[in-house]
Design a protein around this motif. Structure first.
Motif, PDB file in Angstrom:
ATOM      1  N   LEU A   1       0.830  -1.207   0.000  1.00  0.00           N
ATOM      2  CA  LEU A   1       0.000   0.000   0.000  1.00  0.00           C
ATOM      3  C   LEU A   1       0.863   1.256   0.000  1.00  0.00           C
ATOM      4  CD1 LEU A   1      -2.796  -0.990   2.569  1.00  0.00           C
ATOM      5  CD2 LEU A   1      -3.052  -0.735   0.093  1.00  0.00           C
ATOM      6  N   ALA A   2       1.951   1.232   0.790  1.00  0.00           N
ATOM      7  CA  ALA A   2       2.835   2.398   0.848  1.00  0.00           C
ATOM      8  C   ALA A   2       3.499   2.643  -0.500  1.00  0.00           C
ATOM      9  CB  ALA A   2       3.881   2.195   1.940  1.00  0.00           C
ATOM     10  N   VAL A   3       3.996   1.588  -1.140  1.00  0.00           N
ATOM     11  CA  VAL A   3       4.640   1.733  -2.453  1.00  0.00           C
ATOM     12  C   VAL A   3       3.642   2.254  -3.473  1.00  0.00           C
ATOM     13  CG1 VAL A   3       5.715   0.460  -4.351  1.00  0.00           C
ATOM     14  CG2 VAL A   3       6.385  -0.025  -1.983  1.00  0.00           C
ATOM     15  N   ARG A   4       2.419   1.715  -3.437  1.00  0.00           N
ATOM     16  CA  ARG A   4       1.377   2.181  -4.371  1.00  0.00           C
ATOM     17  C   ARG A   4       1.062   3.651  -4.175  1.00  0.00           C
ATOM     18  NH1 ARG A   4      -4.680   0.926  -2.976  1.00  0.00           N
ATOM     19  NH2 ARG A   4      -4.039   2.563  -1.514  1.00  0.00           N
ATOM     20  N   ASP A   5       0.876   4.068  -2.927  1.00  0.00           N
ATOM     21  CA  ASP A   5       0.482   5.448  -2.650  1.00  0.00           C
ATOM     22  C   ASP A   5       1.619   6.430  -2.941  1.00  0.00           C
ATOM     23  OD1 ASP A   5      -1.975   4.544  -1.884  1.00  0.00           O
ATOM     24  OD2 ASP A   5      -1.578   4.630   0.263  1.00  0.00           O
ATOM     25  N   ILE A   6       2.861   6.043  -2.623  1.00  0.00           N
ATOM     26  CA  ILE A   6       3.994   6.925  -2.919  1.00  0.00           C
ATOM     27  C   ILE A   6       4.163   7.086  -4.425  1.00  0.00           C
ATOM     28  CG2 ILE A   6       6.502   7.119  -2.779  1.00  0.00           C
ATOM     29  CD1 ILE A   6       6.314   5.776  -0.008  1.00  0.00           C
ATOM     30  N   SER A   7       4.024   5.984  -5.162  1.00  0.00           N
ATOM     31  CA  SER A   7       4.139   6.064  -6.623  1.00  0.00           C
ATOM     32  C   SER A   7       3.041   6.937  -7.212  1.00  0.00           C
ATOM     33  CB  SER A   7       4.074   4.655  -7.227  1.00  0.00           C
ATOM     34  OG  SER A   7       5.114   3.838  -6.745  1.00  0.00           O
ATOM     35  N   ALA A   8       1.802   6.755  -6.717  1.00  0.00           N
ATOM     36  CA  ALA A   8       0.691   7.563  -7.218  1.00  0.00           C
ATOM     37  C   ALA A   8       0.848   9.030  -6.830  1.00  0.00           C
ATOM     38  CB  ALA A   8      -0.627   7.020  -6.671  1.00  0.00           C
ATOM     39  N   GLN A   9       1.442   9.289  -5.677  1.00  0.00           N
ATOM     40  CA  GLN A   9       1.596  10.656  -5.190  1.00  0.00           C
ATOM     41  C   GLN A   9       2.523  11.474  -6.078  1.00  0.00           C
ATOM     42  OE1 GLN A   9       3.089  10.822  -1.190  1.00  0.00           O
ATOM     43  NE2 GLN A   9       3.088  13.057  -1.096  1.00  0.00           N
ATOM     44  N   TYR A  10       3.568  10.846  -6.626  1.00  0.00           N
ATOM     45  CA  TYR A  10       4.579  11.589  -7.359  1.00  0.00           C
ATOM     46  C   TYR A  10       4.576  11.311  -8.864  1.00  0.00           C
ATOM     47  CZ  TYR A  10       6.477  12.505  -2.715  1.00  0.00           C
ATOM     48  OH  TYR A  10       6.632  12.908  -1.412  1.00  0.00           O
TER      49      TYR A  10
END
Length: 284
Positions: free
Chosen positions: A40-49
């Motif tokens: 979830l963290a990897v997904r959200d960080i990737s989507a954030q930037y």
């Protein structure tokens, strides 16, 4: 049945009647949800930037803008700030960056739970993974901020000493405080959006009662408010360790962290007990 499968039996009895079992289940689900939290963290960080032109700079823009405003206010004489132990630009910049880490940690539980409402209603998974995912994202963004802070310190000729080895403990304490306070607001915030909308205002007011842009007052009611603020020893100790000072509030720092650990454990239990009822309420 495969070894990974687990049978959950629901009974009408309250889990609070068996605290040892409740704690064991809590830590078991924290361990079980570590992989999901990472994904979830990897997904959200990737989507954030991924879809931003400035990319990782967004982790720095708000603290930098806040720092620039306060440097301007102080240098122009609009706001009179007492003498600080560091050059004011360094003092306010380090304080703002540290405050941003705390603010990210405090916002994370409610943001993660709100974003996962649809998933919570459809899939049974360890809800603690959402909290851990928020912590991982805070660590990632905090690492970017700290790297910039270290560069600024070197630019101003301030070279960290051996206390820099202790600095990760101070960052962990800020994340601990933010997560504990964030979990305190999350159950109510999931039901009433007023909490999420009012949180930035609360954090802005709280920042002015913490030695972030202002030095520690020496007398009066302001000195009392700053002294009783549990975030004061966390911010001051983190700044001291980062800039090479030994830290004058170590006793208060350790005491606050001990209380925060107990608060985090308590709020983790409350979060665990409240989530089934909140999911049912949100789904109705």
């Amino acid at each position: 049945m495969s070894p990974q499968e687990r049978i959950t039996i629901y009974t009408p009895g309250s889990a609070v009647r068996h605290p040892s079992r409740l704690l064991a289940d809590l830590f078991h689900d924290i361990w079980r949800g570590r992989g999901l939290a990472w994904r979830l963290a990897v997904r959200d960080i990737s989507a954030q930037y991924r879809q931003t032109a400035l990319g990782l700079l967004w982790a720095l823009i708000l603290p930098l803008a806040n720092t620039a405003v306060w440097i301007f206010l102080n240098s122009s004489g609009i706001v009179q700030v007492q003498e600080t132990p560091l050059p004011y630009a360094v003092y306010v910049f380090t304080g703002t960056m540290l405050w941003a880490i705390f603010m990210d940690a405090m916002n994370a539980p409610l943001q993660q739970a709100t974003a996962a409402k649809a998933m919570l209603a459809k899939i049974n998974f360890p809800r603690e993974a959402l909290v851990m995912s928020g912590i991982l994202q805070t660590l990632f963004n905090g690492g970017i901020k700290i790297a910039l802070v270290l560069g600024v310190l070197l630019f101003f000729g301030i070279y960290p000493s051996w206390t820099l080895l202790l600095f990760p403990l101070a960052v962990a304490s800020l994340i601990l405080a933010g997560t504990a306070f964030g979990l305190l607001l999350t159950p109510v915030g999931l039901l009433y959006t007023d909490i999420g909308k009012g949180l930035p205002l609360l954090l802005q007011f709280l920042m002015y009662l913490t030695p972030v842009v202002f030095p520690m007052p020496t007398d009066g009611w302001a000195q009392t408010l700053f002294s009783w603020n549990p975030l004061t020893p966390l911010i001051l100790t983190a700044r001291d360790w980062l800039t090479g000072f030994p830290g004058d509030l170590l006793g208060s720092f350790l005491l606050v962290n001990a209380i925060l650990l107990l608060l985090l454990l308590f709020m983790g239990i409350v979060f665990r007990l409240a989530m089934p009822m909140l999911i049912e309420r949100m789904g109705s």
